[in-house]
Design an enzyme around this catalytic site. Structure first.
Site, mmCIF file in Angstrom:
data_model
loop_
_atom_site.group_PDB
_atom_site.id
_atom_site.type_symbol
_atom_site.label_atom_id
_atom_site.label_comp_id
_atom_site.label_asym_id
_atom_site.label_seq_id
_atom_site.Cartn_x
_atom_site.Cartn_y
_atom_site.Cartn_z
ATOM 1 N N GLU A 200 0.813 -1.233 0.000
ATOM 2 C CA GLU A 200 0.000 0.000 0.000
ATOM 3 C C GLU A 200 0.837 1.270 0.000
ATOM 4 O O GLU A 200 1.792 1.416 0.755
ATOM 5 C CB GLU A 200 -0.922 0.014 1.231
ATOM 6 C CG GLU A 200 -1.862 1.211 1.267
ATOM 7 C CD GLU A 200 -2.913 1.126 2.363
ATOM 8 O OE1 GLU A 200 -3.752 2.026 2.455
ATOM 9 O OE2 GLU A 200 -2.887 0.136 3.132
ATOM 10 N N LYS A 216 -8.639 -1.174 1.056
ATOM 11 C CA LYS A 216 -9.661 -1.744 1.938
ATOM 12 C C LYS A 216 -10.404 -2.782 1.138
ATOM 13 O O LYS A 216 -11.066 -2.478 0.147
ATOM 14 C CB LYS A 216 -10.639 -0.656 2.442
ATOM 15 C CG LYS A 216 -10.155 0.040 3.687
ATOM 16 C CD LYS A 216 -10.190 -0.873 4.891
ATOM 17 C CE LYS A 216 -9.361 -0.361 6.060
ATOM 18 N NZ LYS A 216 -7.949 -0.742 5.981
#
Length: 399
Positions: A200, A216
């Site tokens: 990420e 997410k």
């Protein structure tokens, strides 16, 4: 001070190594964010590498971190390296800073030897929470959501080991081979180590443009191509996973709008499905344009900690995280990255990582996920097991 250096690899076409600190800032407590900002501004014509811990939140908001800290990274650490070396996708080595002298050659040679070194770790991670206690905490957090105190919270649990020794760099390379994460990095800082397989990005700057890519939504990889495709399809179609993602996208848009030029915040990609060695992820991309007068301190105060690791509303979520988690996050949920001399920068989110204190022989491997009303505690626990799997395997291996 022991050896300090950082290494980043996107596992596609670039890696970068910075070593031999000639200037540095380290801060344990009190005004650490401001001290880091002063340092970064002072040496803005140079390369600067370093990290920000999650607990800098306490300087940005009226919060605290009272849980035990197993590893003990300082709150912030940045350095100006004497040498910066880059490798491209063809393996071509280029010195971005410094000369290819004997000191540099020796360091790089020792570094690269660890890349293929065999790993013989026998570390067994211990869960900081029993499955029963973890599920109980998820249920309590869902009560907070029902009361309207939060909409979503990223709750994490720690897996750890004490009295355990590893060879950090060769273990990192073994982890990197297993995960091929796009924001992978290694940090050695005064006997404390980060071995990260992060997929990420927290924040990237290109000129006057800021780009953030919150994750997410997670699904495991399939055993066959057909199963893999089915799991990807289910991830993208999941109402729960999409709701988690869009809540954080809205939070990030709001954070960016505090410093962005009017009407410049855009969602460039919503619900992108990205495949990694061990998981599929739902990733969105949000960008904004900022005035060149906006300082790094203003940027960090607006956006840090990253929304994907807190929840929404941000402050309420961080208060509940402190109340229900059993460990101090420290560098986990923080960020590692670097600034270029032209002002551009790139920072990741510290997840899927091994943290190691060489002096105390302590290891910490936190994992977690977003909790909403649609979350099933049992499924959230299983997601944590998926995320910690590669860490467990590299810590107990005969690579």
């Amino acid at each position: 001070m022991k050896n300090i250096f950082t290494y980043f690899s996107n596992n596609f076409n670039q890696s970068i190594l910075a070593f031999d600190a000639i200037e540095m800032v380290v801060c344990e407590t009190s005004n650490c964010l401001e001290k880091a900002a002063v340092f970064l501004e002072k040496f803005k014509q140079d390369y600067r590498f370093g990290f920000l811990t999650y607990d800098l939140k306490n300087e940005i908001e009226n919060l605290s971190s009272l849980n035990p800290d197993r590893i003990g990274f300082p709150s912030v650490g940045f350095f100006v390296p004497r040498y910066v070396v880059e490798w491209d996708k063809d393996g071509k080595q280029t010195f971005l800073k410094g000369e290819e002298d004997e000191i540099a050659k020796q360091f790089i040679s020792n570094f690269l030897k660890q890349k293929e070194a065999q790993v013989h770790n026998k570390v067994v991670l211990i869960p900081g929470l029993s499955k029963k206690d973890y599920i109980s905490k998820i249920e309590k957090l869902q009560e907070e959501i029902q009361y309207g105190n939060i909409y979503e919270v990223t709750f994490c649990q720690e897996f750890y080991a004490e009295n355990s020794e590893i060879e950090p760099l060769s273990t990192y390379f073994a982890l990197n081979r297993a995960t091929k994460a796009s924001f992978s990095c290694f940090v050695e800082w005064d006997g404390k180590y980060l071995l990260s397989a992060s997929p990420e990005r927290f924040l990237k700057r290109e000129g006057n443009r800021l780009i953030t890519q919150p994750i997410k939504g997670t699904a495991k990889r399939g055993a066959t191509q057909e199963q893999d495709l089915q799991l990807k399809t289910e991830l993208l179609a999941s109402e729960k996973e999409r709701a988690e993602n869009v809540m954080i996208v809205d939070l990030v848009r709001n954070d960016l709008s505090r410093i962005a030029e009017r009407n410049s915040v855009h969602v460039d990609e919503l619900f992108g499905v990205y495949t990694f060695e061990t998981v599929h992820q739902l990733i969105s991309t949000v960008s904004a344009t900022i005035d060149e007068k906006v300082s790094i301190l203003e940027i960090l105060k607006a956006l840090f900690p990253m929304g994907s690791m807190t929840g929404a509303p941000k402050i309420s979520a961080m208060q509940l995280i402190e109340e229900h988690e059993t460990f101090k996050r420290g560098l986990y949920s923080g960020s590692v990255g670097y600034f270029k001399p032209n002002g551009d920068f790139d920072f990741n989110v510290i997840i899927r990582s091994i943290l190691y204190n060489e002096e105390s022989n302590s290891i910490s491997c936190p994992v977690g996920g977003a909790i909403t009303l649609k979350s099933t505690p049992e499924a959230e626990y299983e997601e944590c097991m998926i995320k910690v799997k590669a860490l467990k395997e590299v810590l107990f291996s005969n690579d």
